[in-house]
Design an enzyme around this catalytic site. Structure first.
Site, PDB file in Angstrom:
ATOM      1  N   ASP A 137      -4.062  -4.919  -1.138  1.00  0.00           N
ATOM      2  CA  ASP A 137      -3.810  -5.542   0.151  1.00  0.00           C
ATOM      3  C   ASP A 137      -4.904  -6.572   0.427  1.00  0.00           C
ATOM      4  O   ASP A 137      -6.046  -6.404  -0.006  1.00  0.00           O
ATOM      5  CB  ASP A 137      -3.820  -4.501   1.262  1.00  0.00           C
ATOM      6  CG  ASP A 137      -2.491  -3.768   1.397  1.00  0.00           C
ATOM      7  OD1 ASP A 137      -1.466  -4.324   0.970  1.00  0.00           O
ATOM      8  OD2 ASP A 137      -2.489  -2.639   1.920  1.00  0.00           O
ATOM      9  N   ARG A 187       2.158 -10.679  -3.631  1.00  0.00           N
ATOM     10  CA  ARG A 187       2.877 -10.396  -2.384  1.00  0.00           C
ATOM     11  C   ARG A 187       2.481 -11.461  -1.353  1.00  0.00           C
ATOM     12  O   ARG A 187       1.311 -11.594  -1.006  1.00  0.00           O
ATOM     13  CB  ARG A 187       2.517  -9.006  -1.858  1.00  0.00           C
ATOM     14  CG  ARG A 187       3.131  -8.690  -0.482  1.00  0.00           C
ATOM     15  CD  ARG A 187       2.488  -7.474   0.148  1.00  0.00           C
ATOM     16  NE  ARG A 187       2.756  -6.273  -0.627  1.00  0.00           N
ATOM     17  CZ  ARG A 187       1.915  -5.244  -0.718  1.00  0.00           C
ATOM     18  NH1 ARG A 187       0.739  -5.297  -0.125  1.00  0.00           N
ATOM     19  NH2 ARG A 187       2.242  -4.185  -1.428  1.00  0.00           N
TER      20      ARG A 187
END
Length: 307
Positions: A137, A187
């Protein structure tokens, strides 16, 4: 009531406030609302959610909630939680195609030395043995350089490690030049942190335009784009840009509890992955979800009025 444009910065600031954390987490009614966005406090609850999602043809990425770790023992506890996750997924036949999302700040990124990198290596090694992947992340702008540095080191031994990039950050276009190579899993998110104008676009229009620019770069590259958005316009643009790509060369991602019907629709013909957070440290994640969309905040407030 304040406009959403005014509320979002306040909610993002509250996400980092210890005092607000104490207030929100002490209100019993909050728990019912949190359950919409968080799969549960423990791994068993997360596994139950995963089985249901997988039964509906959806892929998953699991996030053990926690961030901004300042104690080595807490960082080790987060590492151990992921190791238990991989064991459980392997034992229950859920590992194939599944992913784990990892915040380096929860593994000791702010602590001296290579603690976060060492923990991330152990996590990636265990994920590989289980047949799963890992995606890092991306957090606030102060952690980007460190995260990308760790990514580069991890990819030497684990080339399948993915990373999230935030369209709202002005630097992202430059970062993507090094992230669109063959096999690179990226992502693309809009961004969910309160950032200064010096490093991030501020208006929704600017962020949307930056997202589309980044999406074009990813779809034209040789990597594996992961389109993380609930925005119908973004999804349609992504489908158009992906028309000439193999369906196995990209995927869509959405958050647990948001636009479930659209998740199911996209799963008919496309890879659709659901970001499933779990764990007792849900406060920061929950506040960012409220800040992202006025509908989320309205849902939260209605829960108090209706009881």
């Amino acid at each position: 009531m304040l406009e959403a444009s005014m509320l979002s910065p306040l909610l993002l600031a509250a996400a980092r406030s210890g005092r607000m954390r104490d207030v929100i987490t002490s209100v019993p009614l909050t728990r019912g609302v949190v359950d919409r966005f968080v799969a549960g406090d423990d791994l068993d609850a997360a596994l139950e959610a995963v089985r249901e999602l997988r039964g509906g043809g959806l892929e998953v990425t699991l996030d053990h909630l926690g961030e901004d770790t300042r104690e080595p023992a807490q960082a080790r506890a987060t590492r151990d939680a992921y190791l238990r996750l991989f064991d459980a997924f392997g034992e229950q036949g859920l590992a194939g195609g599944s992913d784990a999302s990892v915040k380096l700040s929860a593994l000791g990124q702010a602590l001296p030395g290579d603690l976060a990198l060492d923990h991330a290596r152990e996590i990636c090694s265990a994920a590989g043995r289980a047949g799963m992947t890992v995606t890092l992340d991306m957090e606030d702008h102060t952690t980007v350089d460190s995260t990308l540095e760790v990514l580069g080191k991890l990819r030497v031994d684990f080339p399948w490690v993915g990373v999230a990039v935030q369209a709202m950050l002005r630097r992202t276009d430059g970062d993507l030049r090094d992230l669109v190579g063959e096999g690179s899993r990226v992502r693309l998110v809009k961004g969910a942190y309160a950032e200064p104008a010096s490093v991030a676009y501020q208006s929704r229009h600017e962020v949307d335009r930056a997202y589309v620019r980044a999406l074009r770069r990813l779809m034209r590259g040789d990597g594996y784009p992961m389109v993380a958005s609930h925005d119908p316009r973004i999804i349609e643009i992504a489908l158009t840009l992906a028309a000439e790509r193999s369906p196995s060369s990209y995927e869509f991602q959405m958050l647990y509890g948001i636009r479930a019907a659209e998740q199911e629709r996209l799963a008919q013909g496309h890879r659709m992955r659901v970001y499933v957070p779990y764990g007792a440290d849900w406060y920061g994640y929950f506040m960012r979800r409220l800040a992202e969309r006025p509908a989320n905040l309205a849902f939260f407030l209605r829960s108090f009025v209706s009881r």
